[in-house]
Design a protein around this motif. Structure first.
Motif, PDB file in Angstrom:
ATOM      1  N   GLU A  21      53.185  73.468  19.379  1.00  0.00           N
ATOM      2  CA  GLU A  21      51.895  73.794  19.959  1.00  0.00           C
ATOM      3  C   GLU A  21      50.814  72.858  19.417  1.00  0.00           C
ATOM      4  OE1 GLU A  21      50.990  76.510  22.208  1.00  0.00           O
ATOM      5  OE2 GLU A  21      53.114  76.163  22.569  1.00  0.00           O
ATOM      6  N   VAL A  22      49.910  72.436  20.301  1.00  0.00           N
ATOM      7  CA  VAL A  22      48.766  71.634  19.896  1.00  0.00           C
ATOM      8  C   VAL A  22      47.701  72.573  19.350  1.00  0.00           C
ATOM      9  CG1 VAL A  22      46.961  70.058  20.687  1.00  0.00           C
ATOM     10  CG2 VAL A  22      49.264  69.899  21.650  1.00  0.00           C
ATOM     11  N   GLU A  23      47.062  72.166  18.248  1.00  0.00           N
ATOM     12  CA  GLU A  23      45.985  72.970  17.683  1.00  0.00           C
ATOM     13  C   GLU A  23      44.927  73.253  18.745  1.00  0.00           C
ATOM     14  OE1 GLU A  23      42.408  72.522  14.363  1.00  0.00           O
ATOM     15  OE2 GLU A  23      44.193  71.248  14.225  1.00  0.00           O
ATOM     16  N   ASP A  24      44.474  74.489  18.806  1.00  0.00           N
ATOM     17  CA  ASP A  24      43.523  74.918  19.836  1.00  0.00           C
ATOM     18  C   ASP A  24      42.162  75.183  19.187  1.00  0.00           C
ATOM     19  OD1 ASP A  24      42.190  75.944  21.986  1.00  0.00           O
ATOM     20  OD2 ASP A  24      43.735  77.397  22.543  1.00  0.00           O
ATOM     21  N   PRO A  25      41.271  74.175  19.134  1.00  0.00           N
ATOM     22  CA  PRO A  25      39.987  74.355  18.450  1.00  0.00           C
ATOM     23  C   PRO A  25      39.009  75.198  19.262  1.00  0.00           C
ATOM     24  CG  PRO A  25      40.082  72.192  19.459  1.00  0.00           C
ATOM     25  CD  PRO A  25      41.433  72.821  19.665  1.00  0.00           C
ATOM     26  N   ASN A  26      38.115  75.881  18.570  1.00  0.00           N
ATOM     27  CA  ASN A  26      37.081  76.680  19.225  1.00  0.00           C
ATOM     28  C   ASN A  26      35.836  75.839  19.476  1.00  0.00           C
ATOM     29  OD1 ASN A  26      38.551  79.154  19.235  1.00  0.00           O
ATOM     30  ND2 ASN A  26      38.037  79.459  17.087  1.00  0.00           N
ATOM     31  N   PHE A  27      35.130  76.163  20.541  1.00  0.00           N
ATOM     32  CA  PHE A  27      33.878  75.496  20.866  1.00  0.00           C
ATOM     33  C   PHE A  27      32.752  76.171  20.082  1.00  0.00           C
ATOM     34  CE2 PHE A  27      30.151  74.579  23.464  1.00  0.00           C
ATOM     35  CZ  PHE A  27      30.347  73.236  23.775  1.00  0.00           C
ATOM     36  N   ILE A  28      31.964  75.399  19.337  1.00  0.00           N
ATOM     37  CA  ILE A  28      30.894  75.945  18.504  1.00  0.00           C
ATOM     38  C   ILE A  28      29.604  76.100  19.298  1.00  0.00           C
ATOM     39  CG2 ILE A  28      29.463  75.573  16.465  1.00  0.00           C
ATOM     40  CD1 ILE A  28      31.844  74.121  15.199  1.00  0.00           C
ATOM     41  N   GLY A  29      29.182  75.038  19.977  1.00  0.00           N
ATOM     42  CA  GLY A  29      27.958  75.099  20.772  1.00  0.00           C
ATOM     43  C   GLY A  29      26.701  74.928  19.936  1.00  0.00           C
ATOM     44  N   ARG A  30      25.571  74.794  20.613  1.00  0.00           N
ATOM     45  CA  ARG A  30      24.303  74.510  19.941  1.00  0.00           C
ATOM     46  C   ARG A  30      23.593  75.774  19.479  1.00  0.00           C
ATOM     47  NH1 ARG A  30      21.123  69.501  22.861  1.00  0.00           N
ATOM     48  NH2 ARG A  30      22.902  68.110  23.094  1.00  0.00           N
ATOM     49  N   ASP A  31      22.832  75.601  18.399  1.00  0.00           N
ATOM     50  CA  ASP A  31      21.879  76.605  17.952  1.00  0.00           C
ATOM     51  C   ASP A  31      20.506  75.966  18.155  1.00  0.00           C
ATOM     52  OD1 ASP A  31      20.210  78.380  16.711  1.00  0.00           O
ATOM     53  OD2 ASP A  31      21.503  78.690  14.969  1.00  0.00           O
ATOM     54  N   LYS A  32      19.939  76.168  19.344  1.00  0.00           N
ATOM     55  CA  LYS A  32      18.769  75.401  19.776  1.00  0.00           C
ATOM     56  C   LYS A  32      17.544  75.576  18.880  1.00  0.00           C
ATOM     57  CE  LYS A  32      20.172  75.263  24.627  1.00  0.00           C
ATOM     58  NZ  LYS A  32      19.798  75.567  26.029  1.00  0.00           N
ATOM     59  N   GLU A  33      17.475  76.628  18.116  1.00  0.00           N
ATOM     60  CA  GLU A  33      16.294  76.871  17.301  1.00  0.00           C
ATOM     61  C   GLU A  33      16.274  76.029  16.024  1.00  0.00           C
ATOM     62  OE1 GLU A  33      16.009  81.005  16.558  1.00  0.00           O
ATOM     63  OE2 GLU A  33      15.675  81.563  18.651  1.00  0.00           O
ATOM     64  N   LYS A  34      17.360  75.380  15.700  1.00  0.00           N
ATOM     65  CA  LYS A  34      17.454  74.669  14.421  1.00  0.00           C
ATOM     66  C   LYS A  34      17.236  73.164  14.535  1.00  0.00           C
ATOM     67  CE  LYS A  34      20.567  77.919  12.076  1.00  0.00           C
ATOM     68  NZ  LYS A  34      21.853  78.055  11.345  1.00  0.00           N
ATOM     69  N   TYR A  35      16.839  72.654  15.691  1.00  0.00           N
ATOM     70  CA  TYR A  35      16.782  71.217  15.883  1.00  0.00           C
ATOM     71  C   TYR A  35      15.365  70.679  15.747  1.00  0.00           C
ATOM     72  CZ  TYR A  35      21.553  71.628  17.454  1.00  0.00           C
ATOM     73  OH  TYR A  35      22.892  71.887  17.493  1.00  0.00           O
ATOM     74  N   ILE A  36      15.261  69.510  15.113  1.00  0.00           N
ATOM     75  CA  ILE A  36      13.974  68.833  14.953  1.00  0.00           C
ATOM     76  C   ILE A  36      14.113  67.410  15.488  1.00  0.00           C
ATOM     77  CG2 ILE A  36      13.233  70.234  13.000  1.00  0.00           C
ATOM     78  CD1 ILE A  36      14.146  68.039  11.123  1.00  0.00           C
ATOM     79  N   SER A  37      12.991  66.742  15.723  1.00  0.00           N
ATOM     80  CA  SER A  37      13.018  65.421  16.331  1.00  0.00           C
ATOM     81  C   SER A  37      13.466  64.350  15.334  1.00  0.00           C
ATOM     82  CB  SER A  37      11.642  65.070  16.881  1.00  0.00           C
ATOM     83  OG  SER A  37      10.769  64.708  15.825  1.00  0.00           O
ATOM     84  N   ALA A  38      13.822  63.188  15.895  1.00  0.00           N
ATOM     85  CA  ALA A  38      14.263  62.066  15.068  1.00  0.00           C
ATOM     86  C   ALA A  38      13.137  61.506  14.218  1.00  0.00           C
ATOM     87  CB  ALA A  38      14.854  60.977  15.961  1.00  0.00           C
ATOM     88  N   LYS A  39      11.896  61.835  14.538  1.00  0.00           N
ATOM     89  CA  LYS A  39      10.743  61.305  13.817  1.00  0.00           C
ATOM     90  C   LYS A  39      10.484  62.038  12.504  1.00  0.00           C
ATOM     91  CE  LYS A  39       8.379  59.827  18.042  1.00  0.00           C
ATOM     92  NZ  LYS A  39       7.140  59.953  18.855  1.00  0.00           N
TER      93      LYS A  39
END
Length: 262
Positions: A21-39
């Motif tokens: 069997e091939v390892e079956d990874p879970n999808f994590i997805g985004r936590d939109k409240e934790k992101y800040i800009s590249a600046k």
């Protein structure tokens, strides 16, 4: 990149066989409240730490084995072998797909940053399409399975290093993630000890979400030892295909330019 697909029906003409069997990874997805800009200062600090730990993506050649598990309309396993070449100068990859029993090349694929070319050895015809999905079609059922080739390409070539430096990137500094919206979907890069550990993609245009998970050893970051890719339908939330690519006999070496010709 809707419609940018390649039909690889011949894959399903290879004899299916029993395998682990091939390892079956879970999808994590985004936590939109934790992101800040590249600046932001924290983003710049994290990016600097990641870039300092990146390895140099040298040219290499390798053999590989590939296992494909499909789930619709029923679970099936397909195994094949191949050879892989990468040029650091042109950022091109060449893949030769071979059957596992006789070692015969039945399809060749050349991919660069912006396009994919494919040529079955049984014909002189060459298909040239923009970088995008590879669409596998089962000739027995007509069912098609989309494989997001860009996520595999980014792992093998180090193209993600340029992507995470985009001024449009968003940073989750607590979880060491970098997210980027691109024309074909929402990408997210997960880092572990400064190295890319996982790549997730959500594409509404293509109706899928995908996970690419890499396995390496500390002494061999490039090329990786194993890449697992999982594709999930957005409409059903059910997995369509699992692909395991195991690289073996990898050798860091210059690859002649004529290799990237049919």
């Amino acid at each position: 990149m809707k419609g940018n697909t390649i039909l690889l029906s011949v894959l399903f003409l290879i004899i299916s066989c029993q395998s682990t069997e091939v390892e079956d990874p879970n999808f994590i997805g985004r936590d939109k409240e934790k992101y800040i800009s590249a600046k932001e200062g924290e983003s710049k600090t994290l990016l600097k730490e990641i870039l300092e730990k990146q390895t140099e993506f040298q040219s290499f050649k390798s053999e590989f084995s590939m296992q494909i598990q499909t789930f619709v309309p029923k679970k099936e396993n397909v195994s094949l072998d191949g050879k892989l070449y990468f040029s650091k100068d042109s950022k091109q990859i060449k893949i030769q797909l071979m059957d596992s029993f006789f070692g015969m090349v039945f399809t060749e694929l050349i991919a660069g940053p912006n396009q994919i070319q494919i040529k079955p050895t049984s014909t002189k015809e060459i298909q040239t399409l923009p970088m995008g999905d590879i669409l596998i079609q089962d000739p027995n059922t007509g069912k098609k399975f989309a494989i997001p080739f860009p996520v595999i390409y980014e792992y093998l070539t180090g193209a993600y290093i340029g992507e995470i430096q985009s001024p449009k990137a968003k940073f989750n500094t607590n979880d060491t993630r970098i997210a980027l919206s691109k024309a074909d979907g929402e990408y997210e890069y997960f880092f572990k000890a400064g190295n890319l550990d996982r790549l997730e993609l959500v594409s509404v245009k293509r109706g899928l979400k995908a996970i690419a998970l890499v396995k390496t050893k500390p002494e061999q970051i490039h090329p990786p030892k194993e890449i697992i890719t999982k594709v999930i339908s957005l409409d059903t939330e059910k997995e369509n295909v699992l692909i395991q690519i195991k690289l073996k006999k990898s050798q860091i070496t210059e690859v002649p330019s004529n290799v990237f010709r049919f």
